[in-house]
Write an enzyme that holds these catalytic residues in place. Sequence first.
Site, PDB file in Angstrom:
ATOM      1  CG  HIS B  65      -2.065  -0.476   1.177  1.00 41.35           C
ATOM      2  ND1 HIS B  65      -2.716  -1.455   1.940  1.00 41.35           N
ATOM      3  CD2 HIS B  65      -2.841  -1.181  -0.023  1.00 41.35           C
ATOM      4  CE1 HIS B  65      -4.120  -2.178   1.347  1.00 41.35           C
ATOM      5  NE2 HIS B  65      -4.199  -1.863   0.235  1.00 41.35           N
ATOM      6  CG  ASP B  67      -1.364   3.593   4.062  1.00 41.83           C
ATOM      7  OD1 ASP B  67      -0.362   2.778   3.032  1.00 41.83           O
ATOM      8  OD2 ASP B  67      -0.594   3.945   5.087  1.00 41.83           O
TER       9      ASP B  67
HETATM   10 ZN   LIG Z   1      -1.825  -1.594   4.551  1.00 39.07          ZN
END
Ligand SMILES: [Zn+2]
Lengths: 316, 316
Positions: B65, B67
């Site tokens: 992901h 982030d």
């Molecule tokens: Zn995540």
Amino acid sequence: MELEFLGTGSGQPSKFRNVASIAMKLLDERNAVWLFDVGEATQHQILKTTIRPRKIEKIFISHLHGDHIFGLPGLLSSRSFQGADKNEPLTIYGPKGLKSFVNTALRVSETHLSYPIHFVEIEEGTIFEDDTFKVIAEPLRHRMEAWGFRVEEKPHAGELLIDKVKADNIPAGPVYGQLKAGQTVTLDDGRTVNGKDYLGPAQPGRVVAIIFDTMPTEGAKILAKDADVLVHESTYGISKDEGKMARAHGHSTTRDAAKLANDMGVKKLVLTHVSARYIGPLLKKFITDANKLFSNTYVARDMDVIDVPFTKESHE
Amino acid sequence: MELEFLGTGSGQPSKFRNVASIAMKLLDERNAVWLFDVGEATQHQILKTTIRPRKIEKIFISHLHGDHIFGLPGLLSSRSFQGADKNEPLTIYGPKGLKSFVNTALRVSETHLSYPIHFVEIEEGTIFEDDTFKVIAEPLRHRMEAWGFRVEEKPHAGELLIDKVKADNIPAGPVYGQLKAGQTVTLDDGRTVNGKDYLGPAQPGRVVAIIFDTMPTEGAKILAKDADVLVHESTYGISKDEGKMARAHGHSTTRDAAKLANDMGVKKLVLTHVSARYIGPLLKKFITDANKLFSNTYVARDMDVIDVPFTKESHE
Ligand SMILES: [Zn+2]
Ligand SMILES: [Zn+2]
């Protein structure tokens, strides 16, 4: 029209200058914000401003060096996270290769944007035009394909000369709006009047040139001609050694930027993409030198907001 | 051994919490720093610390992901810019797909790193081991492939019992070093002595488990067992509604993290990956709730440094 400097450094972030990004705030003009380059942590810088990511309508990328693009995937993701919807598309103008970078980042991270993005591969000339603005791209001269931008605002129509309208006994009503739009109108009393006869002088639009990483080159001159504001990279200062370093890395000095501003009749010069070496007394000298070479020069710092005024002549 | 929390937020950066990254400082242990996840602007956070990027020896990525990975290209570039040389390689452990993300970013930006990087695709079990440390990965349960990590320090050999050595009339000299290393030595007077008889008890190494984005799952138990410090995501607080949101997004609550710590005999629990919604009174409640469920809980803030102590028993 304001320019908010989100990152004024070069190469890598330092404590005082983030990597490259400029927001052109066109809230009055088109209720939108345009970004020029998106270095890493541009979205973090935006957190310090009043800019709402969903207002970002267009992003222009000068070239693909990391300090100009690595903030793009995160910014696009957060714009989605913050609820931009399918009616708030984003257009990204950049060199070939940008799309592959962005799409790989989004695909690998399984990021599904809530809004559409359109990529436009930059070619020389007009890359965008509508009723209010025109954007022109010209090739620059850097270590890789690089582009500079010239944003031309279309002229604002003149004000309705209300005293003249009244003197000619034109009755108030919707006809005022038609005259203001420059239309020819037939009045109830049979007279035909031309709106153009009742308008003050048109207000010329403002011109901003944004020139990131480059050595002096012809394209920069085309972009800078008579600009109200020329934003130009100045990675290095004016000494001979700094000049050599600038050339070795495909960059400009303060001297290069000031010469362009002088030669091209620029009204205000704003320097950015300043090497992290210029702090304290070195930065003071950098600023002083810049102003000696072109008197209306400003060395941008992160989070500075610079207004782009209409030229004085047309305010009269 | 210290943990420096470079980003303790979730999803996107907020004013108070950057996106995920933890530095494990192993300067005394191996003159190196390890990073766990590299959200955007991790390199900016590092600028606020004493960490030198060239000291970063290993990077562990829990999942892809944005982030957790969007800071990686910039960090790698700046490590190069700051002069890491070809004898300072970097190993990056992550899920399949990470290499393609990093390589695309470096290729498109024409970034040529000054040092080699090695990618290791994570598989279950021991992913790294040498004389001083072992790192184990176990699969977690998130919206995509995700891994947790357990860092086990090898036991430190016991101290040489100098009083006992002297009582047995073993003369000082290089032999002390051999005994300290646990070797069997023949003395000048013909006696054969075994170093192991002259060493105090070995000091058990420390264990740190780092568990980012996940719902409760078996793998997390294996990683957390008897850990000195368990770092665990706690995107949400303890209410029923928060629990539902956690599950909907593949995350954990404070309750989940505390239960794991209790069940697995963890000594200290550190919560991170906290949703930006928890500020002010909501954050106070979040912290109070966490400590009710597991008394030795700490909710990490950005730039916190947490020491990982040796267990008391073995200090005696
Ligand atoms: Zn995540
Ligand atoms: Zn460049």
